[in-house]
Design an enzyme around this catalytic site. Structure first.
Site, PDB file in Angstrom:
ATOM      1  CE  LYS A   1      -0.204  -7.861  -2.301  1.00 40.98           C
ATOM      2  NZ  LYS A   1      -0.639  -6.693  -3.074  1.00 40.98           N
TER       3      LYS A   1
HETATM    4  P1  NAD Z   1       9.130  -2.199  -5.018  1.00 41.30           P
HETATM    5  O1  NAD Z   1       9.768  -3.406  -4.464  1.00 41.30           O
HETATM    6  O2  NAD Z   1       9.183  -1.938  -6.482  1.00 41.30           O
HETATM    7  O3  NAD Z   1       9.718  -0.886  -4.297  1.00 41.30           O
HETATM    8  C1  NAD Z   1       9.700  -0.703  -2.916  1.00 41.30           C
HETATM    9  C2  NAD Z   1      10.537   0.532  -2.579  1.00 41.30           C
HETATM   10  O4  NAD Z   1      10.434   0.803  -1.185  1.00 41.30           O
HETATM   11  C3  NAD Z   1      12.026   0.355  -2.867  1.00 41.30           C
HETATM   12  O5  NAD Z   1      12.551   1.593  -3.303  1.00 41.30           O
HETATM   13  C4  NAD Z   1      12.596  -0.006  -1.507  1.00 41.30           C
HETATM   14  O6  NAD Z   1      13.962   0.304  -1.399  1.00 41.30           O
HETATM   15  C5  NAD Z   1      11.748   0.866  -0.623  1.00 41.30           C
HETATM   16  N1  NAD Z   1      11.661   0.421   0.758  1.00 41.30           N
HETATM   17  C6  NAD Z   1      11.535  -0.850   1.231  1.00 41.30           C
HETATM   18  N2  NAD Z   1      11.504  -0.840   2.569  1.00 41.30           N
HETATM   19  C7  NAD Z   1      11.592   0.458   2.946  1.00 41.30           C
HETATM   20  C8  NAD Z   1      11.620   1.106   4.198  1.00 41.30           C
HETATM   21  N3  NAD Z   1      11.543   0.404   5.333  1.00 41.30           N
HETATM   22  N4  NAD Z   1      11.743   2.461   4.213  1.00 41.30           N
HETATM   23  C9  NAD Z   1      11.824   3.164   3.056  1.00 41.30           C
HETATM   24  N5  NAD Z   1      11.803   2.598   1.841  1.00 41.30           N
HETATM   25  C10 NAD Z   1      11.695   1.268   1.786  1.00 41.30           C
HETATM   26  O7  NAD Z   1       7.618  -2.248  -4.490  1.00 41.30           O
HETATM   27  P2  NAD Z   1       6.353  -1.504  -5.107  1.00 41.30           P
HETATM   28  O8  NAD Z   1       5.726  -2.397  -6.099  1.00 41.30           O
HETATM   29  O9  NAD Z   1       6.727  -0.118  -5.480  1.00 41.30           O
HETATM   30  O10 NAD Z   1       5.376  -1.492  -3.828  1.00 41.30           O
HETATM   31  C11 NAD Z   1       5.475  -0.490  -2.830  1.00 41.30           C
HETATM   32  C12 NAD Z   1       4.174  -0.435  -2.044  1.00 41.30           C
HETATM   33  O11 NAD Z   1       3.086  -0.171  -2.927  1.00 41.30           O
HETATM   34  C13 NAD Z   1       3.806  -1.728  -1.312  1.00 41.30           C
HETATM   35  O12 NAD Z   1       3.119  -1.404  -0.130  1.00 41.30           O
HETATM   36  C14 NAD Z   1       2.836  -2.392  -2.290  1.00 41.30           C
HETATM   37  O13 NAD Z   1       1.963  -3.311  -1.652  1.00 41.30           O
HETATM   38  C15 NAD Z   1       2.089  -1.174  -2.794  1.00 41.30           C
HETATM   39  N6  NAD Z   1       1.427  -1.375  -4.082  1.00 41.30           N
HETATM   40  C16 NAD Z   1       2.120  -1.755  -5.192  1.00 41.30           C
HETATM   41  C17 NAD Z   1       1.446  -1.890  -6.402  1.00 41.30           C
HETATM   42  C18 NAD Z   1       2.166  -2.224  -7.684  1.00 41.30           C
HETATM   43  O14 NAD Z   1       1.536  -2.165  -8.738  1.00 41.30           O
HETATM   44  N7  NAD Z   1       3.457  -2.544  -7.668  1.00 41.30           N
HETATM   45  C19 NAD Z   1       0.072  -1.669  -6.469  1.00 41.30           C
HETATM   46  C20 NAD Z   1      -0.598  -1.277  -5.321  1.00 41.30           C
HETATM   47  C21 NAD Z   1       0.090  -1.115  -4.133  1.00 41.30           C
END
Ligand code: NAD
Length: 549
Positions: A239
């Site tokens: 990561k």
């Molecule tokens: P992103 O940046 O696209 O979206 C994050 C979302 O969460 C946004 O809508 C943001 O406004 C919201 N957010 C941030 N802080 C917040 C809070 N305190 N309370 C409520 N909402 C909040 O990120 P993403 O890629 O969607 O990732 C989200 C989660 O999924 C993370 O934990 C990431 O590690 C995990 N994840 C992502 C992927 C991927 O392919 N993008 C894969 C596996 C896991």
């Protein structure tokens, strides 16, 4: 620094300066400040004892104390709180002595301006945190505790257990990048952590967030190892992260930061070494910049140094929506297992970014009624169901869910406690804790985010018989299609979307079945069962390879 305002204790007896400093701090939006002003040392010490202060701006010459005595007395009451000295021109040498004694910085009162003030405060907090808390993070502690629990159940070889408890490689850089206009240069902390190097190249996302630290990145790298092993993908976990608020930067600034990040870590990344992908705060465009910088460096195009890149650069069909799609494939499996009809289910989704928005869209496509979604700014609730596609368009236009007309506003915490069949936390870690786990009112908890549930909360959810789809299973759709992208890159052959989605469903369904069977035979919860499945693969590989020399 989190999204809440930074509380500054301003200790200044000259109202001219305290008004000026307060005005400058009030003008800053990202980060925002709450300023508490006192004009005596005694009042400052009293206020510090009350807690909640993030930083002290300190005038050394006060009516009830003067010179370095002021500094030492404040420091004795605030050992972990950064102190920045405000100094008059003729007191600079005294201010410098305070810095030698542990103050983070000094500012010349007559030359104070908004940029220098905000930057000095931010850097002071950053430096204090960097010293105090790089490894010690609640998220890393959670990842280690989860691992130790599963390792104990499978009686993992002790040497292997010790080896897996910390990442094999961790690199930190203080990255400089130019801001737009003028000649201001920011320096931010950046990380790349590779947890296990023996399973193939390492693989993992890159996160831009103002709270990222080494411990958090290490936890995320560890979870990537288990995720890849559970899916039988030929990778170890990695990561990356940059401690920066990406929404406070322009596109040009993000580009310069990303290119610098790539060049800083160029020796440890690559298609056969360590492959990056998007995570919170990064996206396809970020991947394109990384690919281009890496390719410029080696002299030819290397698309496979990243996955989650734009399709025209060799990205895979279906990658952008794969994590959210995977969450929903697994929710469908869970419904089948629990005897629920997804078409009759209600759903609540926290986070409306890449994962949450796609999960909500696919849940709605399956006929589930999505009654609430949220982003960092607000939640939106409508018991009759939300029009998810229209919400997506609204966010694309307005940047957030704020003031969206499709339901009533609801606070994030309250939203998690709404009665529903499917609750999908798809934002941040540590959302379901001992504090709220008893009030979570769902049948299926589908962890789109990494680490949303604490260990204590896990126990409570287990007692309450809530079916948990643990993160390393629930959100593995992303890395699985990333793997497809990497394979398509090495084949130079593009697969059709239908084939990608079918293969994704097969892999996730197989992992779900194995995890469920393991949970039944080991009489344990789904998270531990998924960890055991993963650990057995990583443990066996570790023993077979042995230790060099
Ligand atoms: P992103 O940046 O696209 O979206 C994050 C979302 O969460 C946004 O809508 C943001 O406004 C919201 N957010 C941030 N802080 C917040 C809070 N305190 N309370 C409520 N909402 C909040 O990120 P993403 O890629 O969607 O990732 C989200 C989660 O999924 C993370 O934990 C990431 O590690 C995990 N994840 C992502 C992927 C991927 O392919 N993008 C894969 C596996 C896991």
């Amino acid at each position: 620094m989190s999204d809440k305002p930074i509380t500054v204790l301003l200790v200044e007896d000259n109202p001219l300066y305290s008004r000026l400093i307060k005005r400058l701090l009030d003008q800053s939006k990202r980060p925002a400040f709450a300023v508490v002003i006192v004009d005596r040392l005694s009042a400052a010490l009293q206020r510090l004892a009350g807690g909640g202060i993030d930083i002290v701006l300190l005038d050394l010459m006060l009516p009830d104390s003067e010179a370095l005595d002021t500094f030492y007395r404040v420091r004795a009451h605030a050992l972990d709180i950064p102190i920045v000295i405000e100094s008059a021109l003729d007191d600079v040498s005294m201010a410098a002595k305070a810095v030698e004694g542990g103050a983070q910085d000094y500012l010349l009162k007559d030359r104070i301006n908004g940029v220098s003030l905000v930057r000095s405060i931010r850097y002071a907090i950053e430096r204090t945190r960097a010293r105090a808390a790089e490894w010690s993070s609640a998220t890393f502690h959670l990842a280690q505790q989860q691992f130790l629990k599963a390792a104990h159940i499978v009686d993992l070889d002790d040497n292997v257990r010790q080896r897996l408890l910390f990442p094999e490689h961790a690199q930190i850089a203080a990255l400089p990048f130019k801001r737009d206009g003028g000649n201001q240069i920011e320096t931010v902390f950046a990380y790349r952590v590779q947890h296990v190097l023996g399973m193939g190249p390492t693989k993992g996302g890159l996160r831009y967030h103002q709270d990222v630290g080494l411990g958090e990145v290490a936890a995320l790298a560890m979870w990537m190892t288990w995720k890849c092993a559970l899916m039988n993908l030929p990778y170890g976990g990695a990561k990356g992260g940059v401690r920066v608020d990406p929404y406070a930067l322009s596109s040009d600034e993000l580009q310069r930061l990303t290119r610098r990040y790539t060049s800083e870590f160029i020796n440890i990344i690559g298609p056969e070494k360590d492959i990056l992908a998007p995570d919170m705060g990064t996206n396809e465009q970020t991947m394109a910049w990384i690919m281009d910088t890496y390719s410029q460096h080696v002299g030819h195009s290397v698309p496979s140094v990243v996955t989650g890149k734009p399709i025209v650069l060799g990205g895979s069909l279906g990658r952008k929506e794969a994590t959210g799609r995977g969450v929903v494939y697994l929710v469908e499996e869970s419904c089948r297992h629990l005897g629920l009809d997804i078409g009759q289910c209600t759903a609540v989704v926290q986070g409306f970014g890449n994962v949450g928005m796609h999960a909500a869209l696919f849940l709605a496509e399956c006929g589930a009624k999505v009654v609430a979604v949220s982003d960092v700014v607000t939640g939106v609730y409508n018991p009759d169901g939300l029009p998810v596609a229209e919400l997506r368009d609204y966010v694309a236009e307005h940047g957030s869910l704020k003031a969206c007309p499709f339901g009533e506003a609801i606070e994030n915490r309250a939203m998690l406690e709404l009665p529903c069949d499917i609750l999908a936390p798809c934002a941040m870690q540590h959302q379901i804790t001992a504090d709220n786990a008893r009030r979570i009112d769902c049948k299926i908890l589908a962890e789109g985010a990494n680490g949303p549930t604490t260990l204590e909360a896990d126990e409570i959810l287990k007692d309450r018989r809530i079916f948990v789809l643990p993160d390393i299973l629930a959100n593995a759709g992303g890395v699985t299609v990333s793997y497809f992208e990497w394979v398509q890159g090495t084949q130079n052959y593009m697969w059709p979307l239908e084939q990608i989605n079918d293969r994704l469903r097969d892999i996730l369904t197989d992992a779900f079945g194995r995890t469920l069977r393991r949970a039944e035979t080991a009489k344990t919860d789904m998270r531990t069962a998924a960890m055991i499945e993963a650990l057995q693969r990583v443990g066996a590989a570790n023993l077979l390879r042995g230790i060099f020399p």
